[in-house]
Design an enzyme around this catalytic site. Structure first.
Site, PDB file in Angstrom:
ATOM      1  N   GLY A 161      22.855  50.073  46.874  1.00 59.95           N
ATOM      2  CA  GLY A 161      22.923  49.208  45.694  1.00 59.95           C
ATOM      3  C   GLY A 161      22.027  48.008  45.905  1.00 59.95           C
ATOM      4  O   GLY A 161      21.052  48.062  46.662  1.00 59.95           O
ATOM      5  N   ILE A 163      22.563  45.120  47.497  1.00 64.24           N
ATOM      6  CA  ILE A 163      22.513  44.590  48.864  1.00 64.24           C
ATOM      7  C   ILE A 163      21.900  45.624  49.808  1.00 64.24           C
ATOM      8  O   ILE A 163      21.055  45.302  50.644  1.00 64.24           O
ATOM      9  CB  ILE A 163      23.923  44.151  49.334  1.00 64.24           C
ATOM     10  CG1 ILE A 163      24.426  43.007  48.440  1.00 64.24           C
ATOM     11  CG2 ILE A 163      23.904  43.725  50.811  1.00 64.24           C
ATOM     12  CD1 ILE A 163      25.869  42.589  48.684  1.00 64.24           C
ATOM     13  N   ARG A 242      33.389  45.894  53.088  1.00 59.03           N
ATOM     14  CA  ARG A 242      34.820  45.574  53.073  1.00 59.03           C
ATOM     15  C   ARG A 242      35.459  46.268  54.280  1.00 59.03           C
ATOM     16  O   ARG A 242      35.108  47.417  54.609  1.00 59.03           O
ATOM     17  CB  ARG A 242      35.491  46.075  51.788  1.00 59.03           C
ATOM     18  CG  ARG A 242      35.249  45.194  50.583  1.00 59.03           C
ATOM     19  CD  ARG A 242      35.932  43.822  50.700  1.00 59.03           C
ATOM     20  NE  ARG A 242      35.733  42.984  49.531  1.00 59.03           N
ATOM     21  CZ  ARG A 242      34.742  42.096  49.395  1.00 59.03           C
ATOM     22  NH1 ARG A 242      33.839  41.951  50.350  1.00 59.03           N
ATOM     23  NH2 ARG A 242      34.664  41.356  48.311  1.00 59.03           N
ATOM     24  N   GLU A 271      42.191  41.503  57.029  1.00 61.97           N
ATOM     25  CA  GLU A 271      41.636  40.157  56.919  1.00 61.97           C
ATOM     26  C   GLU A 271      42.589  39.164  56.236  1.00 61.97           C
ATOM     27  O   GLU A 271      43.188  39.535  55.226  1.00 61.97           O
ATOM     28  CB  GLU A 271      40.366  40.285  56.077  1.00 61.97           C
ATOM     29  CG  GLU A 271      39.370  39.227  56.290  1.00 61.97           C
ATOM     30  CD  GLU A 271      38.081  39.525  55.516  1.00 61.97           C
ATOM     31  OE1 GLU A 271      37.511  40.617  55.696  1.00 61.97           O
ATOM     32  OE2 GLU A 271      37.682  38.663  54.737  1.00 61.97           O
ATOM     33  N   HIS A 289      33.540  37.086  57.949  1.00 58.61           N
ATOM     34  CA  HIS A 289      33.235  37.313  56.528  1.00 58.61           C
ATOM     35  C   HIS A 289      32.322  36.191  55.980  1.00 58.61           C
ATOM     36  O   HIS A 289      32.644  35.559  54.971  1.00 58.61           O
ATOM     37  CB  HIS A 289      34.531  37.407  55.694  1.00 58.61           C
ATOM     38  CG  HIS A 289      34.332  38.195  54.414  1.00 58.61           C
ATOM     39  ND1 HIS A 289      35.341  38.905  53.804  1.00 58.61           N
ATOM     40  CD2 HIS A 289      33.241  38.355  53.624  1.00 58.61           C
ATOM     41  CE1 HIS A 289      34.881  39.467  52.698  1.00 58.61           C
ATOM     42  NE2 HIS A 289      33.600  39.149  52.570  1.00 58.61           N
TER      43      HIS A 289
END
Ligand code: DGY
Length: 323
Positions: A161, A163, A242, A271, A289
């Site tokens: 995508g 990124i 993620r 997280e 993160h």
């Protein structure tokens, strides 16, 4: 009297100023949370009676919370490109528009991904620890030797995508061969120097695999024990997407038995809790993160979220709706 705009957590100074200006020009008060994430009770209280909310990925939004907010809530603007913290079906049922922040964090996230690729392959964190350990050391031909990414190594991008493609551009500048999976490209085709392949080929041929898929029921534990076993022996895994996309227990096992030479994680399954087994795993670089934590990027994320709220409250279509 129009309802307030609720902001769950402090944004950067520029984004805060933008929000205050947007509130003023819409004739609305802004109800501002703290820097730390709100508890569920604080979140419910913040949302109650609000017409719009600017939230971050630490806030879980489900049907109960939307019901507690009240029927006047029109828009939830997530200050993140990911939106797995929001129950989209519940939002749709409640008539609440959900927006995210695509595009503005691609460069920062790709820069961080590439920093992790170099950190883990060239053993930067290990070298830093060695010096800070105050043990004597001397240059040696066998000392902290790692992978030369720019000597023809292959990078596999799982999820091409915005990124993922920004990571590919950086890898091509480092003379890497780049493979990618994409829902929009047929395996075997090539574009912009990137060869599209199926997941099996990508795992088998890549020296470094970088994960760029959103977290969905379909991608949860996409990288499980079987996928790790299918990776090239001695390869590296990078995850800035993620935490739930990677089975952390299986990753620790693959690092311990030496099948993988290293890994780098910016995101975690539980997280902000970090599985203690990760802390002792060999060859693992960890960041909290922070892939999008560039100054201009964090300004832009907050500003885009505010602009989405302003658009919806003015009766216009949201700029970057989700779903
Ligand atoms: C996102 O935007 O989804 C990142 O994980 C946080 O910037």
């Amino acid at each position: 009297m129009p309802g307030p705009i609720y902001l769950s957590r402090l944004l950067t100074d520029r984004a805060m100023a933008h929000l205050e200006a947007a509130g003023r020009s819409a004739g609305r008060t802004v109800r501002v949370g703290r820097e730390a994430p709100p508890s569920r009770e604080e979140l419910a209280a913040g949302l109650a009676g609000a017409d719009a909310a600017v939230l971050t990925l630490t806030e879980r939004v489900d049907a109960d919370l939307l019901a507690a907010a009240g029927p006047q809530l029109r828009v939830v603007a997530n200050v993140a490109v990911g939106f797995d913290n929001i129950d989209l079906a519940a939002a749709r049922a409640a008539g609440v528009v959900v927006t995210n922040t695509p595009g503005v964090l691609d460069r920062a996230s790709a820069d961080h991904t590439f920093a992790l690729i170099l950190a883990v392959t060239r053993r930067i964190a290990e070298g830093d620890r060695l010096i800070r350990g105050r043990e004597p050391w001397v240059w040696g031909p066998r000392m902290l030797v790692g992978l030369d990414v720019s000597a023809g190594a292959t990078l596999g991008i799982l999820g091409y995508g915005r990124i993922g493609s920004a990571v590919a551009r950086r890898a091509l500048a480092f003379d890497m061969r780049v493979l990618a999976t994409s829902r929009r490209a047929t395996p075997g085709t090539t574009a912009d120097g990137v060869t599209f392949v199926d997941t099996e080929t990508l795992l088998a041929e890549s020296d470094v695999v970088s994960v760029h898929t959103p977290l969905t029921p379909q991608t949860r534990h996409l990288i499980d024990a079987a996928a790790l076993a299918a990776m090239k022996p001695g390869a590296y895994l990078i995850n800035t997407a993620r935490g739930g996309v990677v089975d952390e227990e299986a990753l620790v096992a693959a690092l311990r038995d030496g099948h993988l030479r290293g890994a780098a994680l910016d995101v975690f399954e539980g997280e902000p809790a970090v599985n203690p087994a990760l802390l002792d795993a060999p060859g693992l670089v960890l960041t909290p993160h922070t892939a999008s934590a560039g100054e201009a990027t964090r300004d832009a994320m907050g500003i885009l979220a505010v602009d989405n709220v302003a658009a919806v409250l003015a009766g216009n279509p949201p700029l970057t709706p989700v779903g």
